[in-house]
Design a protein around this motif. Structure first.
Motif, PDB file in Angstrom:
ATOM      1  N   SER A  20      29.159  34.253  55.590  1.00  0.00           N
ATOM      2  CA  SER A  20      28.572  35.110  54.561  1.00  0.00           C
ATOM      3  C   SER A  20      29.646  35.905  53.826  1.00  0.00           C
ATOM      4  O   SER A  20      29.397  36.423  52.734  1.00  0.00           O
ATOM      5  N   ILE A  21      30.837  35.981  54.393  1.00  0.00           N
ATOM      6  CA  ILE A  21      31.936  36.658  53.704  1.00  0.00           C
ATOM      7  C   ILE A  21      32.233  35.970  52.369  1.00  0.00           C
ATOM      8  O   ILE A  21      32.641  36.614  51.407  1.00  0.00           O
ATOM      9  N   LEU A  22      31.993  34.663  52.291  1.00  0.00           N
ATOM     10  CA  LEU A  22      32.212  33.947  51.023  1.00  0.00           C
ATOM     11  C   LEU A  22      31.265  34.435  49.942  1.00  0.00           C
ATOM     12  O   LEU A  22      31.645  34.571  48.778  1.00  0.00           O
ATOM     13  N   VAL A  23      30.021  34.720  50.327  1.00  0.00           N
ATOM     14  CA  VAL A  23      29.045  35.254  49.361  1.00  0.00           C
ATOM     15  C   VAL A  23      29.494  36.632  48.890  1.00  0.00           C
ATOM     16  O   VAL A  23      29.422  36.952  47.699  1.00  0.00           O
ATOM     17  N   TYR A  26      33.749  39.131  42.955  1.00  0.00           N
ATOM     18  CA  TYR A  26      34.527  38.502  41.888  1.00  0.00           C
ATOM     19  C   TYR A  26      33.710  38.395  40.599  1.00  0.00           C
ATOM     20  O   TYR A  26      34.192  38.724  39.522  1.00  0.00           O
ATOM     21  N   VAL A  27      32.460  37.950  40.729  1.00  0.00           N
ATOM     22  CA  VAL A  27      31.637  37.707  39.546  1.00  0.00           C
ATOM     23  C   VAL A  27      31.113  39.007  38.942  1.00  0.00           C
ATOM     24  O   VAL A  27      31.223  39.237  37.735  1.00  0.00           O
ATOM     25  N   PHE A  28      30.534  39.868  39.767  1.00  0.00           N
ATOM     26  CA  PHE A  28      29.848  41.040  39.233  1.00  0.00           C
ATOM     27  C   PHE A  28      30.721  42.287  39.157  1.00  0.00           C
ATOM     28  O   PHE A  28      30.533  43.113  38.269  1.00  0.00           O
ATOM     29  N   LEU A  29      31.655  42.435  40.062  1.00  0.00           N
ATOM     30  CA  LEU A  29      32.488  43.637  40.078  1.00  0.00           C
ATOM     31  C   LEU A  29      33.874  43.403  39.484  1.00  0.00           C
ATOM     32  O   LEU A  29      34.681  44.313  39.408  1.00  0.00           O
ATOM     33  N   LYS A  30      34.136  42.159  39.089  1.00  0.00           N
ATOM     34  CA  LYS A  30      35.396  41.771  38.442  1.00  0.00           C
ATOM     35  C   LYS A  30      36.620  42.089  39.301  1.00  0.00           C
ATOM     36  O   LYS A  30      37.682  42.422  38.799  1.00  0.00           O
ATOM     37  N   GLU A  31      36.476  41.986  40.613  1.00  0.00           N
ATOM     38  CA  GLU A  31      37.608  42.193  41.510  1.00  0.00           C
ATOM     39  C   GLU A  31      38.415  40.910  41.619  1.00  0.00           C
ATOM     40  O   GLU A  31      37.873  39.819  41.606  1.00  0.00           O
ATOM     41  N   LYS A  32      39.702  41.065  41.736  1.00  0.00           N
ATOM     42  CA  LYS A  32      40.596  39.918  41.844  1.00  0.00           C
ATOM     43  C   LYS A  32      41.156  39.857  43.262  1.00  0.00           C
ATOM     44  O   LYS A  32      41.404  40.870  43.898  1.00  0.00           O
ATOM     45  N   LEU A  33      41.370  38.638  43.742  1.00  0.00           N
ATOM     46  CA  LEU A  33      42.005  38.437  45.041  1.00  0.00           C
ATOM     47  C   LEU A  33      43.499  38.247  44.831  1.00  0.00           C
ATOM     48  O   LEU A  33      43.907  37.418  44.016  1.00  0.00           O
ATOM     49  N   ASN A  34      44.301  39.018  45.562  1.00  0.00           N
ATOM     50  CA  ASN A  34      45.728  38.747  45.494  1.00  0.00           C
ATOM     51  C   ASN A  34      46.049  37.599  46.450  1.00  0.00           C
ATOM     52  O   ASN A  34      45.184  37.127  47.188  1.00  0.00           O
ATOM     53  N   GLY A  41      44.213  35.038  53.578  1.00  0.00           N
ATOM     54  CA  GLY A  41      43.415  35.557  54.687  1.00  0.00           C
ATOM     55  C   GLY A  41      41.997  35.029  54.662  1.00  0.00           C
ATOM     56  O   GLY A  41      41.441  34.662  55.706  1.00  0.00           O
ATOM     57  N   LEU A  42      41.404  34.960  53.481  1.00  0.00           N
ATOM     58  CA  LEU A  42      40.049  34.427  53.340  1.00  0.00           C
ATOM     59  C   LEU A  42      40.000  32.962  53.755  1.00  0.00           C
ATOM     60  O   LEU A  42      39.102  32.543  54.482  1.00  0.00           O
ATOM     61  N   ILE A  43      40.983  32.195  53.315  1.00  0.00           N
ATOM     62  CA  ILE A  43      41.052  30.778  53.684  1.00  0.00           C
ATOM     63  C   ILE A  43      41.190  30.620  55.199  1.00  0.00           C
ATOM     64  O   ILE A  43      40.540  29.773  55.814  1.00  0.00           O
ATOM     65  N   MET A  44      42.008  31.471  55.820  1.00  0.00           N
ATOM     66  CA  MET A  44      42.187  31.394  57.267  1.00  0.00           C
ATOM     67  C   MET A  44      40.892  31.724  58.011  1.00  0.00           C
ATOM     68  O   MET A  44      40.570  31.090  59.025  1.00  0.00           O
ATOM     69  N   ILE A  45      40.149  32.704  57.522  1.00  0.00           N
ATOM     70  CA  ILE A  45      38.867  33.050  58.136  1.00  0.00           C
ATOM     71  C   ILE A  45      37.901  31.880  58.036  1.00  0.00           C
ATOM     72  O   ILE A  45      37.216  31.526  59.000  1.00  0.00           O
ATOM     73  N   THR A 100      36.434  29.711  61.133  1.00  0.00           N
ATOM     74  CA  THR A 100      34.981  29.628  61.336  1.00  0.00           C
ATOM     75  C   THR A 100      34.520  28.179  61.384  1.00  0.00           C
ATOM     76  O   THR A 100      33.681  27.808  62.212  1.00  0.00           O
ATOM     77  N   LEU A 101      35.062  27.345  60.522  1.00  0.00           N
ATOM     78  CA  LEU A 101      34.690  25.931  60.521  1.00  0.00           C
ATOM     79  C   LEU A 101      35.147  25.236  61.805  1.00  0.00           C
ATOM     80  O   LEU A 101      34.472  24.341  62.299  1.00  0.00           O
ATOM     81  N   ILE A 102      36.281  25.664  62.342  1.00  0.00           N
ATOM     82  CA  ILE A 102      36.743  25.105  63.609  1.00  0.00           C
ATOM     83  C   ILE A 102      35.743  25.443  64.732  1.00  0.00           C
ATOM     84  O   ILE A 102      35.517  24.638  65.634  1.00  0.00           O
ATOM     85  N   LEU A 103      35.158  26.629  64.663  1.00  0.00           N
ATOM     86  CA  LEU A 103      34.163  27.018  65.666  1.00  0.00           C
ATOM     87  C   LEU A 103      32.933  26.106  65.649  1.00  0.00           C
ATOM     88  O   LEU A 103      32.249  25.962  66.647  1.00  0.00           O
ATOM     89  N   LEU A 104      32.643  25.511  64.500  1.00  0.00           N
ATOM     90  CA  LEU A 104      31.497  24.627  64.388  1.00  0.00           C
ATOM     91  C   LEU A 104      31.723  23.290  65.081  1.00  0.00           C
ATOM     92  O   LEU A 104      30.763  22.587  65.404  1.00  0.00           O
TER      93      LEU A 104
END
Length: 71
Positions: A35-38, A44-52, A58-62, A66-70
């Motif tokens: 749900s962190i992706l949502v 990003y879409v509504f608050l116009k925040e950018k990811l450095n 870090g997001l990709i690693m999470i 998580t996918l490895i846990l599946l």
């Protein structure tokens, strides 16, 4: 907005507990963690925040963890 947030959070927990009753916890919990992706997409879409670069990695690693846990 606080009341709406409370209602949606409560409904989210009810759906989560129903999924835990109907499915295997080893599948339901990692999907819930994605749900962190949502959240990131919403910001990003509504608050116009950018990811450095560091945050994106870090997001990709999470997500990969998580996918490895599946598996």
């Amino acid at each position: 907005f606080i009341g709406l947030s409370g209602i949606t959070t409560g409904l989210s927990w009810l759906c989560y507990y129903k999924a835990l009753q109907d499915g295997e916890a080893s599948v339901v919990v990692p999907i819930d963690k994605l749900s962190i992706l949502v959240t990131v997409a919403f910001s990003y879409v509504f608050l116009k925040e950018k990811l450095n670069k560091k945050s994106f990695i870090g997001l990709i690693m999470i997500v990969i963890g998580t996918l490895i846990l599946l598996v």
